[in-house]
Design a protein around this motif. Structure first.
Motif, PDB file in Angstrom:
ATOM      1  N   ASP A 290     -42.253  24.135  44.179  1.00  0.00           N
ATOM      2  CA  ASP A 290     -42.747  23.048  43.320  1.00  0.00           C
ATOM      3  C   ASP A 290     -41.794  21.863  43.330  1.00  0.00           C
ATOM      4  O   ASP A 290     -42.215  20.700  43.387  1.00  0.00           O
ATOM      5  CB  ASP A 290     -42.923  23.560  41.889  1.00  0.00           C
ATOM      6  CG  ASP A 290     -44.095  24.525  41.751  1.00  0.00           C
ATOM      7  OD1 ASP A 290     -44.937  24.574  42.667  1.00  0.00           O
ATOM      8  OD2 ASP A 290     -44.149  25.235  40.726  1.00  0.00           O
ATOM      9  N   GLU A 291     -40.499  22.148  43.285  1.00  0.00           N
ATOM     10  CA  GLU A 291     -39.508  21.064  43.256  1.00  0.00           C
ATOM     11  C   GLU A 291     -39.526  20.271  44.557  1.00  0.00           C
ATOM     12  O   GLU A 291     -39.529  19.036  44.547  1.00  0.00           O
ATOM     13  CB  GLU A 291     -38.117  21.642  43.014  1.00  0.00           C
ATOM     14  CG  GLU A 291     -37.022  20.585  42.943  1.00  0.00           C
ATOM     15  CD  GLU A 291     -35.641  21.180  42.720  1.00  0.00           C
ATOM     16  OE1 GLU A 291     -34.676  20.411  42.603  1.00  0.00           O
ATOM     17  OE2 GLU A 291     -35.535  22.434  42.650  1.00  0.00           O
ATOM     18  N   MET A 292     -39.572  20.969  45.698  1.00  0.00           N
ATOM     19  CA  MET A 292     -39.590  20.276  46.976  1.00  0.00           C
ATOM     20  C   MET A 292     -40.903  19.532  47.173  1.00  0.00           C
ATOM     21  O   MET A 292     -40.915  18.409  47.707  1.00  0.00           O
ATOM     22  CB  MET A 292     -39.367  21.269  48.119  1.00  0.00           C
ATOM     23  CG  MET A 292     -39.340  20.635  49.511  1.00  0.00           C
ATOM     24  SD  MET A 292     -37.981  19.438  49.726  1.00  0.00           S
ATOM     25  CE  MET A 292     -36.573  20.560  49.885  1.00  0.00           C
ATOM     26  N   ALA A 293     -42.015  20.125  46.754  1.00  0.00           N
ATOM     27  CA  ALA A 293     -43.308  19.460  46.897  1.00  0.00           C
ATOM     28  C   ALA A 293     -43.334  18.153  46.113  1.00  0.00           C
ATOM     29  O   ALA A 293     -43.859  17.137  46.592  1.00  0.00           O
ATOM     30  CB  ALA A 293     -44.426  20.385  46.427  1.00  0.00           C
ATOM     31  N   ALA A 294     -42.750  18.154  44.911  1.00  0.00           N
ATOM     32  CA  ALA A 294     -42.702  16.931  44.118  1.00  0.00           C
ATOM     33  C   ALA A 294     -41.827  15.883  44.787  1.00  0.00           C
ATOM     34  O   ALA A 294     -42.174  14.694  44.828  1.00  0.00           O
ATOM     35  CB  ALA A 294     -42.177  17.243  42.713  1.00  0.00           C
ATOM     36  N   GLY A 295     -40.690  16.319  45.348  1.00  0.00           N
ATOM     37  CA  GLY A 295     -39.814  15.392  46.050  1.00  0.00           C
ATOM     38  C   GLY A 295     -40.469  14.828  47.288  1.00  0.00           C
ATOM     39  O   GLY A 295     -40.312  13.643  47.606  1.00  0.00           O
ATOM     40  N   GLU A 296     -41.230  15.659  47.996  1.00  0.00           N
ATOM     41  CA  GLU A 296     -41.908  15.205  49.214  1.00  0.00           C
ATOM     42  C   GLU A 296     -43.007  14.207  48.891  1.00  0.00           C
ATOM     43  O   GLU A 296     -43.187  13.208  49.596  1.00  0.00           O
ATOM     44  CB  GLU A 296     -42.482  16.423  49.948  1.00  0.00           C
ATOM     45  CG  GLU A 296     -42.831  16.165  51.402  1.00  0.00           C
ATOM     46  CD  GLU A 296     -44.266  15.743  51.599  1.00  0.00           C
ATOM     47  OE1 GLU A 296     -44.598  15.199  52.669  1.00  0.00           O
ATOM     48  OE2 GLU A 296     -45.081  15.948  50.671  1.00  0.00           O
ATOM     49  N   ARG A 297     -43.739  14.429  47.807  1.00  0.00           N
ATOM     50  CA  ARG A 297     -44.775  13.466  47.398  1.00  0.00           C
ATOM     51  C   ARG A 297     -44.150  12.125  47.019  1.00  0.00           C
ATOM     52  O   ARG A 297     -44.686  11.059  47.358  1.00  0.00           O
ATOM     53  CB  ARG A 297     -45.581  14.025  46.221  1.00  0.00           C
ATOM     54  CG  ARG A 297     -46.506  15.167  46.596  1.00  0.00           C
ATOM     55  CD  ARG A 297     -47.496  15.469  45.469  1.00  0.00           C
ATOM     56  NE  ARG A 297     -46.834  15.913  44.251  1.00  0.00           N
ATOM     57  CZ  ARG A 297     -46.552  17.184  43.964  1.00  0.00           C
ATOM     58  NH1 ARG A 297     -46.869  18.141  44.826  1.00  0.00           N
ATOM     59  NH2 ARG A 297     -45.963  17.507  42.822  1.00  0.00           N
ATOM     60  N   ALA A 298     -43.022  12.175  46.330  1.00  0.00           N
ATOM     61  CA  ALA A 298     -42.337  10.933  45.968  1.00  0.00           C
ATOM     62  C   ALA A 298     -41.843  10.205  47.210  1.00  0.00           C
ATOM     63  O   ALA A 298     -41.891   8.968  47.289  1.00  0.00           O
ATOM     64  CB  ALA A 298     -41.169  11.239  45.023  1.00  0.00           C
ATOM     65  N   LEU A 299     -41.374  10.964  48.201  1.00  0.00           N
ATOM     66  CA  LEU A 299     -40.917  10.359  49.443  1.00  0.00           C
ATOM     67  C   LEU A 299     -42.067   9.665  50.158  1.00  0.00           C
ATOM     68  O   LEU A 299     -41.910   8.558  50.685  1.00  0.00           O
ATOM     69  CB  LEU A 299     -40.293  11.430  50.341  1.00  0.00           C
ATOM     70  CG  LEU A 299     -39.784  10.960  51.708  1.00  0.00           C
ATOM     71  CD1 LEU A 299     -38.736   9.857  51.553  1.00  0.00           C
ATOM     72  CD2 LEU A 299     -39.220  12.143  52.490  1.00  0.00           C
ATOM     73  N   LYS A 300     -43.236  10.290  50.173  1.00  0.00           N
ATOM     74  CA  LYS A 300     -44.409   9.664  50.801  1.00  0.00           C
ATOM     75  C   LYS A 300     -44.770   8.359  50.097  1.00  0.00           C
ATOM     76  O   LYS A 300     -45.094   7.347  50.750  1.00  0.00           O
ATOM     77  CB  LYS A 300     -45.596  10.621  50.769  1.00  0.00           C
ATOM     78  CG  LYS A 300     -45.648  11.596  51.937  1.00  0.00           C
ATOM     79  CD  LYS A 300     -46.974  12.337  51.943  1.00  0.00           C
ATOM     80  CE  LYS A 300     -47.161  13.128  53.227  1.00  0.00           C
ATOM     81  NZ  LYS A 300     -46.150  14.151  53.431  1.00  0.00           N
ATOM     82  N   ARG A 301     -44.722   8.360  48.771  1.00  0.00           N
ATOM     83  CA  ARG A 301     -45.027   7.127  48.040  1.00  0.00           C
ATOM     84  C   ARG A 301     -44.041   6.029  48.408  1.00  0.00           C
ATOM     85  O   ARG A 301     -44.430   4.860  48.587  1.00  0.00           O
ATOM     86  CB  ARG A 301     -44.999   7.385  46.526  1.00  0.00           C
ATOM     87  CG  ARG A 301     -46.150   8.253  46.021  1.00  0.00           C
ATOM     88  CD  ARG A 301     -46.248   8.210  44.498  1.00  0.00           C
ATOM     89  NE  ARG A 301     -45.094   8.806  43.845  1.00  0.00           N
ATOM     90  CZ  ARG A 301     -45.000  10.092  43.530  1.00  0.00           C
ATOM     91  NH1 ARG A 301     -46.000  10.918  43.802  1.00  0.00           N
ATOM     92  NH2 ARG A 301     -43.922  10.567  42.911  1.00  0.00           N
ATOM     93  N   PHE A 302     -42.787   6.404  48.528  1.00  0.00           N
ATOM     94  CA  PHE A 302     -41.776   5.437  48.937  1.00  0.00           C
ATOM     95  C   PHE A 302     -42.078   4.884  50.326  1.00  0.00           C
ATOM     96  O   PHE A 302     -41.998   3.670  50.566  1.00  0.00           O
ATOM     97  CB  PHE A 302     -40.393   6.100  48.930  1.00  0.00           C
ATOM     98  CG  PHE A 302     -39.345   5.319  49.667  1.00  0.00           C
ATOM     99  CD1 PHE A 302     -38.686   4.263  49.065  1.00  0.00           C
ATOM    100  CD2 PHE A 302     -39.034   5.630  50.989  1.00  0.00           C
ATOM    101  CE1 PHE A 302     -37.730   3.527  49.759  1.00  0.00           C
ATOM    102  CE2 PHE A 302     -38.087   4.913  51.693  1.00  0.00           C
ATOM    103  CZ  PHE A 302     -37.431   3.852  51.072  1.00  0.00           C
ATOM    104  N   MET A 303     -42.430   5.767  51.279  1.00  0.00           N
ATOM    105  CA  MET A 303     -42.671   5.342  52.657  1.00  0.00           C
ATOM    106  C   MET A 303     -43.870   4.398  52.763  1.00  0.00           C
ATOM    107  O   MET A 303     -43.853   3.437  53.532  1.00  0.00           O
ATOM    108  CB  MET A 303     -42.866   6.554  53.548  1.00  0.00           C
ATOM    109  CG  MET A 303     -41.618   7.419  53.694  1.00  0.00           C
ATOM    110  SD  MET A 303     -40.260   6.558  54.519  1.00  0.00           S
ATOM    111  CE  MET A 303     -40.835   6.611  56.206  1.00  0.00           C
TER     112      MET A 303
END
Length: 386
Positions: A290-303
Motif C-alpha cells: 500500500d505504501e509503495m503503491a501510494a508513492g508510485e501514484r504520486a510519482l505518476k502525477r508528478f511526471m
C-alpha cells in the motif's frame, strides 16, 4: 522449477493453428517460440522508431519503444524468476506489450481514435493483438504469428479483466476465446507492473538528460526524495549530477523488491494451486505494498505535471496529432493515395474500410508518418533526429 500457479508451456492451451504436420521442428517450448516470434517480427523492429516519451528525439541516448520494451523485459524476468513464474512467457509479454502503439505515442493514439470514431475508434492495447493475430503474417498457411492462448490472453488483459472489449479485441476473442472476464496469469500481471517500474524511472532519466526536468524538481516527489537521501548517504562526497544514475538504479531496485515481497504475501494468502486458481481470484496477486503503491501514484502525477505535460512536449505533441489526423483525413478521402499493396487490399465498405486505413497509419514509425504527411498532405515542421 516453476511454482504450481505458474504458466506451464507443457500445459498450454495451444495455438489457433497447429503446425501443418502436427509436429514441432524445434527444441524450444511453446512460450520460448512465442518470444522468438515477437523478436523476429517486423512490428517489433518498427518500435525502434516509435516515440516512448520524447516525440522525435534528437539524441541517440533517449529511449524509444524498442529500448523501453527490452528494459521492461529485463525487469519482468527478474521478478518472474524470484517468484517461480515462467520467465519466457513473462519476457514475451513484456517485449510485445507496446507493439500496437501508433506513431508519436499517446498523441498519435488520441488523433487516430478521433479520426476513426465512426468505425469503432482505436485502442493501442487491442491493436497489439490485432497486429499479432491478424496483420503480421509471415506464414503461408494462416494470418498472424499464431501465438499461444496464454500469450494472447496476457496481452488482452494487460490492465486486468476486460468487461467491455473494443471491436478489435472482440474480434480476436470471438475467433479464439480468451476468457476476458477473469484475472490474467501471474506472468501477465508481472509484465504490466514491470512496464510501470520501467517508465516511471527511465522517463525521469530521459527527462533529466534532456533538460526538461531538474534534480530539484524530481526530488519534489516523496518516493524519489527518500531514495535520494539513501544515495547521498552512501556517496556523500560526490556532486549531485554524478548520482542521478545511482538514484534511478536504486529506485528500480526498491520497487522490484517491494513488488516481490508483497506478491509473495498475496500468493501465500490466496494459496493458488494452479494458474486456473489465479484466473479465478478476486483480484490481482501481483502488486506493490500500500505504501509503495501510494508513492508510485504520486510519482505518476508528478511526471504528468512536470514532464509529459511540459510545454515543449505539448507543442510537439500537438503537431504530431495533426500529422496523424491529416493522414487519416487524406487517406479516407482518397484511398488511392495508399501504397499499392494497401490500396489493393482495401475493403469496399465501412467500418472495414476505415479500419484498414487505421491499420496502415498505426503501423507507421514516427519518421515514416512525417514523410508520408509531407508527400500526401504538405509541409510540416518537426524536430530533426529521425
Amino acid at each position: 522449477m516453476l511454482a504450481p500457479h505458474a504458466s506451464d508451456p507443457a500445459r498450454s492451451r495451444g495455438r489457433r493453428f497447429g503446425p501443418p504436420d502436427g509436429r514441432s521442428t524445434t527444441p524450444r517450448d511453446a512460450f520460448q517460440r512465442d518470444r522468438d516470434r515477437i523478436i523476429h517480427s517486423i512490428a517489433f523492429r518498427r518500435l525502434r522508431h516509435k516515440t516512448q516519451v520524447f516525440v522525435a528525439p534528437d539524441g541517440d541516448h533517449f529511449r524509444v519503444r524498442l529500448t523501453h520494451s527490452i528494459e521492461v523485459a529485463q525487469i519482468g524476468r527478474t521478478i518472474a524468476r524470484a517468484l517461480g513464474l515462467n520467465e519466457d512467457l513473462t519476457e514475451a509479454l513484456c517485449l510485445a506489450h507496446d507493439i500496437g502503439h501508433p506513431p508519436f505515442g499517446h498523441a498519435g493514439e488520441e488523433a487516430l481514435k478521433a479520426a476513426t470514431v465512426q468505425a469503432g475508434g482505436f485502442d493501442h492495447n487491442a491493436h497489439t493483438l490485432r497486429v499479432l493475430a491478424r496483420l503480421e503474417s509471415p506464414y503461408p498457411s494462416h494470418k498472424g504469428l499464431n501465438l499461444t492462448w496464454e500469450m494472447l490472453e496476457g496481452l488482452a488483459k494487460h490492465n486486468g479483466p476486460v468487461a467491455k472489449p473494443t471491436w478489435a479485441l472482440a474480434e480476436i476473442d470471438a475467433d479464439f476465446p480468451l476468457e476476458l472476464g477473469g484475472q490474467p496469469s501471474l506472468e501477465a500481471q508481472v509484465a504490466a507492473l514491470s512496464d510501470d517500474i520501467a517508465y516511471d524511472h527511465h522517463d525521469i532519466d530521459d527527462g533529466l538528460r534532456a533538460g526538461l526536468l531538474s534534480l530539484d524538481q524530481v526530488l519534489g516527489a516523496p518516493l524519489v526524495a527518500d531514495g535520494w537521501a539513501a544515495v547521498q548517504a552512501r556517496w556523500p562526497d560526490l556532486p549531485p549530477e554524478q548520482l542521478a544514475g545511482e538514484l534511478i538504479r536504486d529506485q528500480i531496485g526498491r520497487m522490484v523488491g517491494d513488488l516481490i515481497a508483497e506478491s509473495r504475501r498475496r500468493i501465500a494468502a490466496a494459496a493458488p494451486r494452479s494458474v486456473e486458481d489465479v484466473r479465478a481470484a478476486d483480484g490481482p496477486l501481483i502488486g506493490f505494498s500500500d505504501e509503495m503503491a501510494a508513492g508510485e501514484r504520486a510519482l505518476k502525477r508528478f511526471m504528468y505535471a512536470e514532464l509529459y505535460h511540459h510545454p515543449s512536449q505539448l507543442a510537439v505533441a500537438d503537431k504530431a496529432g495533426l500529422i496523424v489526423a491529416g493522414l487519416a483525413e487524406a487517406y479516407l478521402a482518397d484511398p488511392a493515395l495508399l501504397p499499392p499493396a494497401w490500396a489493393a487490399a482495401l475493403p469496399e465498405e465501412d467500418p472495414q474500410k476505415s479500419r484498414h486505413i487505421s491499420d496502415f497509419i498505426a503501423g507507421m514509425t514516427d519518421r515514416y508518418a512525417i514523410s508520408r504527411y509531407r508527400e500526401v498532405v504538405g509541409p510540416v515542421d518537426m524536430p530533426d533526429g529521425l
